[in-house]
Motif scaffolding. Sequence first.
Motif, PDB file in Angstrom:
ATOM      1  N   GLN A  79       0.910  -1.303   0.082  1.00  0.00           N
ATOM      2  CA  GLN A  79      -0.031   0.030   0.154  1.00  0.00           C
ATOM      3  C   GLN A  79       0.808   1.342  -0.166  1.00  0.00           C
ATOM      4  N   THR A  80       1.890   1.323   0.701  1.00  0.00           N
ATOM      5  CA  THR A  80       2.919   2.437   0.693  1.00  0.00           C
ATOM      6  C   THR A  80       3.688   2.742  -0.545  1.00  0.00           C
ATOM      7  N   ARG A  81       3.856   1.589  -1.053  1.00  0.00           N
ATOM      8  CA  ARG A  81       4.806   1.689  -2.338  1.00  0.00           C
ATOM      9  C   ARG A  81       3.927   2.051  -3.630  1.00  0.00           C
ATOM     10  N   PHE A  82       2.669   1.767  -3.623  1.00  0.00           N
ATOM     11  CA  PHE A  82       1.661   1.914  -4.653  1.00  0.00           C
ATOM     12  C   PHE A  82       0.722   3.342  -4.347  1.00  0.00           C
ATOM     13  N   GLY A  83       0.943   3.975  -3.103  1.00  0.00           N
ATOM     14  CA  GLY A  83       0.110   5.033  -2.914  1.00  0.00           C
ATOM     15  C   GLY A  83      -1.141   4.822  -2.231  1.00  0.00           C
ATOM     16  N   ALA A  84      -1.488   3.704  -1.737  1.00  0.00           N
ATOM     17  CA  ALA A  84      -2.759   3.336  -1.556  1.00  0.00           C
ATOM     18  C   ALA A  84      -3.056   3.392   0.191  1.00  0.00           C
ATOM     19  N   MET A  85      -1.954   3.932   0.929  1.00  0.00           N
ATOM     20  CA  MET A  85      -2.025   3.979   2.194  1.00  0.00           C
ATOM     21  C   MET A  85      -2.308   5.333   2.658  1.00  0.00           C
ATOM     22  N   ARG A  86      -3.650   5.305   3.331  1.00  0.00           N
ATOM     23  CA  ARG A  86      -4.476   6.602   3.654  1.00  0.00           C
ATOM     24  C   ARG A  86      -4.353   6.981   4.951  1.00  0.00           C
ATOM     25  N   TYR A  87      -4.200   6.019   5.882  1.00  0.00           N
ATOM     26  CA  TYR A  87      -4.114   6.276   7.331  1.00  0.00           C
ATOM     27  C   TYR A  87      -2.826   5.633   8.049  1.00  0.00           C
ATOM     28  N   PRO A  88      -1.588   6.061   7.705  1.00  0.00           N
ATOM     29  CA  PRO A  88      -0.707   5.432   8.508  1.00  0.00           C
ATOM     30  C   PRO A  88      -0.557   5.834   9.722  1.00  0.00           C
ATOM     31  N   LEU A 110      -7.169  -6.681  15.065  1.00  0.00           N
ATOM     32  CA  LEU A 110      -6.796  -7.610  13.962  1.00  0.00           C
ATOM     33  C   LEU A 110      -8.068  -7.192  12.903  1.00  0.00           C
ATOM     34  N   LEU A 111      -9.367  -7.089  13.278  1.00  0.00           N
ATOM     35  CA  LEU A 111     -10.301  -6.824  12.430  1.00  0.00           C
ATOM     36  C   LEU A 111     -10.243  -5.327  11.931  1.00  0.00           C
ATOM     37  N   GLY A 112     -10.053  -4.440  13.073  1.00  0.00           N
ATOM     38  CA  GLY A 112      -9.888  -3.123  12.665  1.00  0.00           C
ATOM     39  C   GLY A 112      -9.044  -2.848  11.604  1.00  0.00           C
ATOM     40  N   LEU A 113      -7.660  -3.544  11.700  1.00  0.00           N
ATOM     41  CA  LEU A 113      -6.595  -3.302  10.939  1.00  0.00           C
ATOM     42  C   LEU A 113      -6.933  -3.935   9.469  1.00  0.00           C
ATOM     43  N   LEU A 114      -7.529  -4.823   9.346  1.00  0.00           N
ATOM     44  CA  LEU A 114      -7.960  -5.612   8.162  1.00  0.00           C
ATOM     45  C   LEU A 114      -9.119  -4.747   7.335  1.00  0.00           C
ATOM     46  N   GLY A 115      -9.862  -3.978   8.198  1.00  0.00           N
ATOM     47  CA  GLY A 115     -10.968  -3.161   7.446  1.00  0.00           C
ATOM     48  C   GLY A 115     -10.283  -1.932   7.145  1.00  0.00           C
ATOM     49  N   LEU A 116      -9.506  -1.438   8.091  1.00  0.00           N
ATOM     50  CA  LEU A 116      -8.755  -0.076   7.463  1.00  0.00           C
ATOM     51  C   LEU A 116      -7.857  -0.379   6.313  1.00  0.00           C
ATOM     52  N   LEU A 146      -8.180  -2.592   3.965  1.00  0.00           N
ATOM     53  CA  LEU A 146      -9.150  -2.873   3.067  1.00  0.00           C
ATOM     54  C   LEU A 146      -9.779  -1.458   2.483  1.00  0.00           C
ATOM     55  N   TRP A 147     -10.209  -0.838   3.098  1.00  0.00           N
ATOM     56  CA  TRP A 147     -11.014   0.409   2.956  1.00  0.00           C
ATOM     57  C   TRP A 147      -9.907   1.288   2.332  1.00  0.00           C
ATOM     58  N   SER A 148      -8.455   1.298   2.490  1.00  0.00           N
ATOM     59  CA  SER A 148      -7.505   2.136   1.925  1.00  0.00           C
ATOM     60  C   SER A 148      -7.305   1.523   0.470  1.00  0.00           C
ATOM     61  N   ILE A 149      -7.393   0.288   0.245  1.00  0.00           N
ATOM     62  CA  ILE A 149      -7.308  -0.350  -1.127  1.00  0.00           C
ATOM     63  C   ILE A 149      -8.358   0.206  -1.892  1.00  0.00           C
ATOM     64  N   ILE A 150      -9.685   0.095  -1.411  1.00  0.00           N
ATOM     65  CA  ILE A 150     -10.951   0.469  -2.029  1.00  0.00           C
ATOM     66  C   ILE A 150     -10.915   1.958  -2.358  1.00  0.00           C
ATOM     67  N   ALA A 151     -10.539   2.781  -1.515  1.00  0.00           N
ATOM     68  CA  ALA A 151     -10.630   4.151  -1.635  1.00  0.00           C
ATOM     69  C   ALA A 151      -9.485   4.671  -2.791  1.00  0.00           C
ATOM     70  N   LYS A 152      -8.387   3.996  -2.806  1.00  0.00           N
ATOM     71  CA  LYS A 152      -7.418   4.062  -4.011  1.00  0.00           C
ATOM     72  C   LYS A 152      -7.964   3.682  -5.175  1.00  0.00           C
ATOM     73  N   TRP A 153      -8.728   2.744  -5.217  1.00  0.00           N
ATOM     74  CA  TRP A 153      -9.118   1.971  -6.358  1.00  0.00           C
ATOM     75  C   TRP A 153     -10.353   2.954  -6.943  1.00  0.00           C
ATOM     76  N   LEU A 154     -11.093   3.380  -5.945  1.00  0.00           N
ATOM     77  CA  LEU A 154     -12.370   4.392  -6.526  1.00  0.00           C
ATOM     78  C   LEU A 154     -11.602   5.626  -6.866  1.00  0.00           C
ATOM     79  N   ALA A 155     -10.552   6.093  -6.476  1.00  0.00           N
ATOM     80  CA  ALA A 155      -9.989   7.409  -6.647  1.00  0.00           C
ATOM     81  C   ALA A 155      -9.719   7.409  -8.175  1.00  0.00           C
ATOM     82  N   ARG A 156      -9.365   6.442  -8.923  1.00  0.00           N
ATOM     83  CA  ARG A 156      -8.627   6.169 -10.218  1.00  0.00           C
ATOM     84  C   ARG A 156      -9.945   6.958 -11.382  1.00  0.00           C
TER      85      ARG A 156
END
Length: 177
Positions: free
Chosen positions: A91-100, A159-165, A167-177
Motif C-alpha cells: 500500500q505504501t509503495r503504490f500510494g494506497a496507504m491512506r491512514y498511516p 486485527l479486524l480493525g486493521l483488516l478493515g482499515l 481494505l478501506w485504503s485499497i478500495i478508496a485508492k481503487w475508486l479514486a482512479r
Amino acid sequence: MIYSVTLLFGLILAPLLAHLRGWKPAALFFTVAAVYAASGAISFAQIQIAVSQVREAESANHDAYYVVSHGHFLVNIGIAMAVFGAITWGQTRFGAMRYPALTKFLFWILHIALISSTSFQGVLAFILPMPRRYIDYPEYMETYILISSWSAFLSQTALLGLLGLLLWSIIAKWLAR
C-alpha cells in the motif's frame, strides 16, 4: 526465564526503535515478524533438546501439547505479522496507504495484546502447573485466564480493525482512479 525476558525485550524494543525513528508501518510489522520468527526457531531448538533428554520409558511426553505448541504459536504470529507487513508495504509503495498513523496505532494495540496473550500463555504453560481438565484449575489461575482471554479479544478486535482499515485504503485508492 531468560528466554522469556529476552523475547519480551525484543518484542518491545525492536518495534519501539522503528517507531521512534519514524519508519513506515510496514517496518513495524517486519521487525516484529523477525523477532517472532527468531523466537519460534529458538523455541523449536529448546523443544528438541528437551525431547531428546526424555527417556524412552517416558514416551508419552514426546507428543504432549505443552511440548509442541509454543513454538508453532510464535511462528504463526510471525507469519501473520509478515503478511500484514507485506500488505502495508504494498500500500505504501503504490500510494494506497491512506491512514498511516491509524495503522501504526492499530499495530500497537494488536502487538501489545499479542504480547500479553503470549506471555500469559507462557506463564500458564511453563511455570504454573497445567491440568488437563478445566475443573482442575486452581482458583488463583482465574486471573491469568481472564487476562489472557481479554487480551485475545482485544487482539482480535484490533486485527479486524486493521483488516478493515487496509481494505478501506485499497478500495478508496481503487475508486479514486
